[in-house]
Design a protein around this motif. Sequence first.
Motif, PDB file in Angstrom:
ATOM      1  N   THR A 292       0.300   1.065  -4.572  1.00 24.84           N
ATOM      2  CA  THR A 292      -1.109   1.252  -4.905  1.00 24.84           C
ATOM      3  C   THR A 292      -1.511   2.669  -4.532  1.00 24.84           C
ATOM      4  O   THR A 292      -0.909   3.275  -3.634  1.00 24.84           O
ATOM      5  CB  THR A 292      -1.998   0.248  -4.153  1.00 24.84           C
ATOM      6  N   GLY A 293      -2.510   3.189  -5.221  1.00 24.78           N
ATOM      7  CA  GLY A 293      -2.872   4.584  -5.004  1.00 24.78           C
ATOM      8  C   GLY A 293      -4.362   4.804  -4.955  1.00 24.78           C
ATOM      9  O   GLY A 293      -5.178   3.954  -5.353  1.00 24.78           O
ATOM     10  N   ALA A 294      -4.710   5.992  -4.452  1.00 25.33           N
ATOM     11  CA  ALA A 294      -6.115   6.391  -4.413  1.00 25.33           C
ATOM     12  C   ALA A 294      -6.659   6.690  -5.796  1.00 25.33           C
ATOM     13  O   ALA A 294      -7.856   6.932  -5.951  1.00 25.33           O
ATOM     14  CB  ALA A 294      -6.274   7.610  -3.504  1.00 25.33           C
ATOM     15  N   ASP A 295      -5.781   6.685  -6.803  1.00 24.47           N
ATOM     16  CA  ASP A 295      -6.231   6.888  -8.178  1.00 24.47           C
ATOM     17  C   ASP A 295      -6.706   5.593  -8.822  1.00 24.47           C
ATOM     18  O   ASP A 295      -7.012   5.572 -10.025  1.00 24.47           O
ATOM     19  CB  ASP A 295      -5.109   7.502  -9.017  1.00 24.47           C
ATOM     20  N   GLY A 296      -6.748   4.498  -8.043  1.00 29.48           N
ATOM     21  CA  GLY A 296      -7.242   3.232  -8.571  1.00 29.48           C
ATOM     22  C   GLY A 296      -6.219   2.468  -9.385  1.00 29.48           C
ATOM     23  O   GLY A 296      -6.610   1.598 -10.172  1.00 29.48           O
ATOM     24  N   THR A 297      -4.937   2.739  -9.221  1.00 27.93           N
ATOM     25  CA  THR A 297      -3.910   2.080 -10.019  1.00 27.93           C
ATOM     26  C   THR A 297      -2.976   1.264  -9.131  1.00 27.93           C
ATOM     27  O   THR A 297      -2.797   1.541  -7.937  1.00 27.93           O
ATOM     28  CB  THR A 297      -3.067   3.096 -10.801  1.00 27.93           C
ATOM     29  N   VAL A 298      -2.373   0.234  -9.737  1.00 27.87           N
ATOM     30  CA  VAL A 298      -1.306  -0.569  -9.132  1.00 27.87           C
ATOM     31  C   VAL A 298      -0.099  -0.416 -10.037  1.00 27.87           C
ATOM     32  O   VAL A 298      -0.167  -0.723 -11.238  1.00 27.87           O
ATOM     33  CB  VAL A 298      -1.713  -2.049  -9.018  1.00 27.87           C
ATOM     34  N   CYS A 299       1.008   0.074  -9.475  1.00 28.15           N
ATOM     35  CA  CYS A 299       2.221   0.327 -10.257  1.00 28.15           C
ATOM     36  C   CYS A 299       3.325  -0.634  -9.838  1.00 28.15           C
ATOM     37  O   CYS A 299       3.635  -0.746  -8.645  1.00 28.15           O
ATOM     38  CB  CYS A 299       2.696   1.770 -10.066  1.00 28.15           C
ATOM     39  N   PHE A 300       3.908  -1.314 -10.820  1.00 27.84           N
ATOM     40  CA  PHE A 300       5.061  -2.172 -10.593  1.00 27.84           C
ATOM     41  C   PHE A 300       6.301  -1.424 -11.076  1.00 27.84           C
ATOM     42  O   PHE A 300       6.463  -1.175 -12.279  1.00 27.84           O
ATOM     43  CB  PHE A 300       4.909  -3.497 -11.344  1.00 27.84           C
ATOM     44  N   TRP A 301       7.195  -1.078 -10.137  1.00 23.38           N
ATOM     45  CA  TRP A 301       8.412  -0.335 -10.457  1.00 23.38           C
ATOM     46  C   TRP A 301       9.573  -1.311 -10.529  1.00 23.38           C
ATOM     47  O   TRP A 301       9.920  -1.944  -9.533  1.00 23.38           O
ATOM     48  CB  TRP A 301       8.686   0.726  -9.402  1.00 23.38           C
ATOM     49  N   GLN A 302      10.157  -1.438 -11.683  1.00 21.73           N
ATOM     50  CA  GLN A 302      11.301  -2.345 -11.836  1.00 21.73           C
ATOM     51  C   GLN A 302      12.588  -1.582 -11.497  1.00 21.73           C
ATOM     52  O   GLN A 302      12.761  -0.435 -11.892  1.00 21.73           O
ATOM     53  CB  GLN A 302      11.377  -2.875 -13.272  1.00 21.73           C
TER      54      GLN A 302
END
Length: 777
Positions: A292-302
């Motif tokens: 999760t980031g301060a840019d407001g995104t949630v990233c799922f890395w496969q």
Amino acid sequence: MAESSPARRPVPLIESELYFLIARYLSAGPCRRAAQVLVQELEQYQLLPKRLDWEGNEHNRSYEELVLSNKHVAPDHLLQICQRIGPMLDKEIPPSISRVTSLLGAGRQSLLRTAKDCRHTVWKGSAFAALHRGRPPEMPVNYGYPPSLVEIHRGKQLTGCSTFSTAFPGTMYQHIKMHRRILGHLSAVYCVAFDRTGHRIFTGSDDCLVKIWSTHNGRLLSTLRGHSAEISDMAVNYENTMIAAGSCDKIIRVWCLRTCAPVAVLQGHTGSITSLQFSPMAKGSQRYMVSTGADGTVCFWQWDLESLKFSARPLKFTEKPRPGVQMLCSSFSVGGMFLATGSTDHVIRMYFLGFEAPEKIAELESHTDKVDSIQFCNNGDRFLSGSRDGTARIWRFEQLEWRSILLDMATRISGDLTSEEERFMKPKVTMIAWNQNDSIVVTAVNDHVLKVWNSYTGQLLHNLLGHADEVFVLETHPFDSRIMLSAGHDGSIFIWDVTKGTKMKHYFNMIEGQGHGAVFDCKFSQDGQHFACTDSHGHLLIFGFGCSKPYEKIPEQMFFHTDYRPLIRDSNNYVLDEQTQQAPHLMPPPFLVDVDGNPHPTKYQRLVPGRENSADEHLVPQLGYVATSDGEVIEQIISLQTNDGEGSPEPSVLDGMIRQLQQQQDERMGAGQDNIPNVLPNGEETPRRGFRRLSLDIQSPPNIGLRRSGQVEGVRQMHQNAPRSQIATERDLQAWKRRVVVPEVPLGIFRFVLGYLLILFLSMKIYLCGYLHTLIH
């Protein structure tokens, strides 16, 4: 003038008889002169037993008269009395240690003990085992302290039943001590983690470094370089093969734990990384890591378990209903099927990983301020959220919806007095935690109080008092549901029994000459035998049970001389060491230095992995001096110090490579620059930075204290390295492509090789037996 005799007092008969027995005992031993002096004083002060006449009148007697009238009293009469008292008392009131009698004993070994003083009974293992089988139904009233571990395990052998809380009483945690405080970073350390085995400790600091330490002796094993901003979070995968670190430079770097080689550099965020988690869920060889980031995104890395390759682009959820929203925290459920995240827009978002790809399934909007702490329970589908609105909520999925139990931080225990300051302070939850069996949740409040709640009813059970500043660390024990650790900005570290609401152990992080250090993170090892803490001054603190001697063999300050050297980056943000043009994990073993950049003695250099068996002459670094941009001359490690004294030394291979690479770089930069190379006595040219041998220079004065303030930062300034980078050239990219990364050997090959070696061993054994049989016959 004659001495005035002391005021006479009536002496009890038993006391006067004791004086006589002491004089009698001394008269037959080696202290006969002392006996004569004692007899004189006893007769002078009339302390001996008196004679009664037929009318009841008392008459003084001399020592000799007493001896003649008490011929049955032998010289060792007093000794025989003392020898007989012990066994007689032991029969009536058993001592702690049988068959040990001392006139000087205390407690249950004292000859003055009474039955009232020793009313606690010591159970046998059979009686203790019977209690756990239901007989007797209650503990006896005179049951005081638990039996020893030997008796407990004997009882377990008899009936196969024992509880951990009795086999390992809570008082054992009072024996935890700090093994070592190590200075290993130049800035605050906000992240600490153990690997899945508990043998290694990872620290991530604001000095952009991730360091790997040995849990059992405190050795610095490796430094992972590459980040250009503060480390914000770290995570180790469940297979214990990789460590990932997120940073404020918006990049996630993943390294192999076996080779320390970079596995991936992930660039999917446009803001600082706020949390990093590996998912415990497994679908074949497919795995997920979430950030999760301060840019407001949630990233799922496969990523793939077999190849350790990460997808180039993540599955990204942009959660920005309005500008400025940041994702703050995340937590996976036990099996990794659910992910919960908290954000600054007061919303808890739930993601489901059971489909082909992760999907968002719910948004929970019960809090009225930002949700900055969230955690799933250890066994089940409940999770806990903490908010700056002064409440925490225990969530559970019931009847196709998420329902919650409200925990209000303004709740008071009956009879608890509220101060005037607390009435006007708005409560805020700073940290949350579950205990190991999920029956209790603990919340840290900004009024420095830890509140203990029943996780099923929401009832406030205890207030834990002791901290004097805000608490941002709550760490539960890996298997003991009674124990929880807390630490805060006041420098205090507490071990609590949350079931009783009592304090088990307190440690204050006082740093000599610098006040107290705020504790920023703490973690337990998997076996519960150690925990590690990091503080605002760059220290790693290792606590644990047992002996601290292995930790005494390491220095208090441990840095590698390459820690803060400048890096160059390629277009994918992989890094090379600027001086050697090598990937950091392929460089030769570094030297161990202190915070001022001074090399440690030879005995400490052997602690560096790869230098354990080096010759002494290879453990002494060669020092040189470098002129900085402001004209200051600073000391720098160049390479190995040879053993030839002040004569012309033979250049080492590493020196030649460094010079050759530097000259080639100088040629590329053009002949227009004023760069006149220096010449060493042996005719070889040095790089454009004027290195000189240590033997040709005057030693620099010793540095006093830690150079942590001002313009000079010791080990960092030694290499002129404020974190910086330059664009890699074509030759740099070629050097990076030629890097050697040894692939992980599959488990099947290990099994095959082990079977082959076993067959080979048995064959050799049969052959040798046959050969010996032939020789004998």
